[in-house]
Write a protein that holds these residues in place. Structure first.
Motif, PDB file in Angstrom:
ATOM      1  N   UNK A   3       0.859  -1.181   0.000  1.00 43.40           N
ATOM      2  CA  UNK A   3       0.000   0.000   0.000  1.00 43.40           C
ATOM      3  C   UNK A   3       0.896   1.232   0.000  1.00 43.40           C
ATOM      4  N   UNK A   4       0.400   2.300  -0.589  1.00 49.51           N
ATOM      5  CA  UNK A   4       1.141   3.560  -0.493  1.00 49.51           C
ATOM      6  C   UNK A   4       0.283   4.584   0.244  1.00 49.51           C
ATOM      7  N   UNK A  16       3.860  -4.637   8.918  1.00 44.47           N
ATOM      8  CA  UNK A  16       4.920  -3.986   9.686  1.00 44.47           C
ATOM      9  C   UNK A  16       5.949  -3.315   8.778  1.00 44.47           C
ATOM     10  N   UNK A  17       5.542  -2.938   7.592  1.00 42.02           N
ATOM     11  CA  UNK A  17       6.404  -2.328   6.582  1.00 42.02           C
ATOM     12  C   UNK A  17       7.648  -3.171   6.323  1.00 42.02           C
ATOM     13  N   UNK A  18       7.493  -4.484   6.421  1.00 48.32           N
ATOM     14  CA  UNK A  18       8.580  -5.428   6.178  1.00 48.32           C
ATOM     15  C   UNK A  18       8.472  -5.934   4.743  1.00 48.32           C
ATOM     16  N   UNK A  19       9.287  -5.358   3.879  1.00 54.22           N
ATOM     17  CA  UNK A  19       9.233  -5.757   2.482  1.00 54.22           C
ATOM     18  C   UNK A  19       9.591  -7.223   2.292  1.00 54.22           C
ATOM     19  N   UNK A  83       4.435 -10.626  11.630  1.00 60.83           N
ATOM     20  CA  UNK A  83       4.612  -9.231  11.213  1.00 60.83           C
ATOM     21  C   UNK A  83       3.324  -8.428  11.408  1.00 60.83           C
ATOM     22  N   UNK A  84       2.171  -9.063  11.218  1.00 59.16           N
ATOM     23  CA  UNK A  84       0.908  -8.365  11.440  1.00 59.16           C
ATOM     24  C   UNK A  84       0.719  -8.042  12.921  1.00 59.16           C
ATOM     25  N   UNK A  87       2.538  -4.909  13.769  1.00 59.07           N
ATOM     26  CA  UNK A  87       2.106  -3.681  13.094  1.00 59.07           C
ATOM     27  C   UNK A  87       1.271  -2.865  14.068  1.00 59.07           C
ATOM     28  N   UNK A  88       1.745  -1.669  14.394  1.00 57.69           N
ATOM     29  CA  UNK A  88       1.063  -0.846  15.390  1.00 57.69           C
ATOM     30  C   UNK A  88       0.168   0.218  14.754  1.00 57.69           C
ATOM     31  N   UNK A  89       0.643   0.864  13.705  1.00 61.56           N
ATOM     32  CA  UNK A  89      -0.129   1.928  13.069  1.00 61.56           C
ATOM     33  C   UNK A  89      -0.930   1.330  11.918  1.00 61.56           C
TER      34      UNK A  89
END
Length: 122
Positions: A3-4, A16-19, A83-84, A87-89
């Motif tokens: 997502x962007x 968690x912004x983990x590519x 990773x989910x 994810x905080x935000x």
């Protein structure tokens, strides 16, 4: 899984912004799809094989690949769920899509186990 934000054109993984988590899931899915197509074509060809030795190796390859892929889907499920959880935000993240991705990676484990069982009992 990507997502962007509204302010940036750069895409980020929703987990968690983990590519690496998103790349692993996409890679496992694409390779699984290609393998399914290859084994489907092989399953069509197996009845026409006259050599029992070749049939045995074909079935063993299918069985071995299904076993390995079951494990890799399990790793994918664990990685995405982990990773989910970190994810905080989640304000700009479609949470249902993330949960669906995790659920379908779990269902893929059962799918590959059932193909393995079908090979064993056929």
């Amino acid at each position: 899984g990507y997502i962007n934000s509204a302010t940036s054109a750069e895409v980020k993984c929703i987990f968690n912004q983990s590519n690496s988590a998103c790349q692993y899931a996409v890679g496992i899915g694409v390779i699984a799809f290609l393998a399914c197509m290859a084994f489907l074509m092989l399953d069509v060809y197996v009845p026409f094989m006259s050599n029992a030795h070749d049939r045995k190796y074909t079935v063993m390859a299918d069985l071995g690949f299904s076993g390995v892929w079951t494990f890799l889907w399990f790793v994918c499920f664990c990685l995405l769920a982990s990773q989910w959880a970190r994810t905080h935000d989640v304000r700009a993240i479609p949470e249902d899509a993330a949960r669906a991705t995790i659920a379908f990676s779990f269902f893929s484990i059962a799918t590959w186990v059932s193909t393995k069982a079908a090979v064993l009992f056929s």
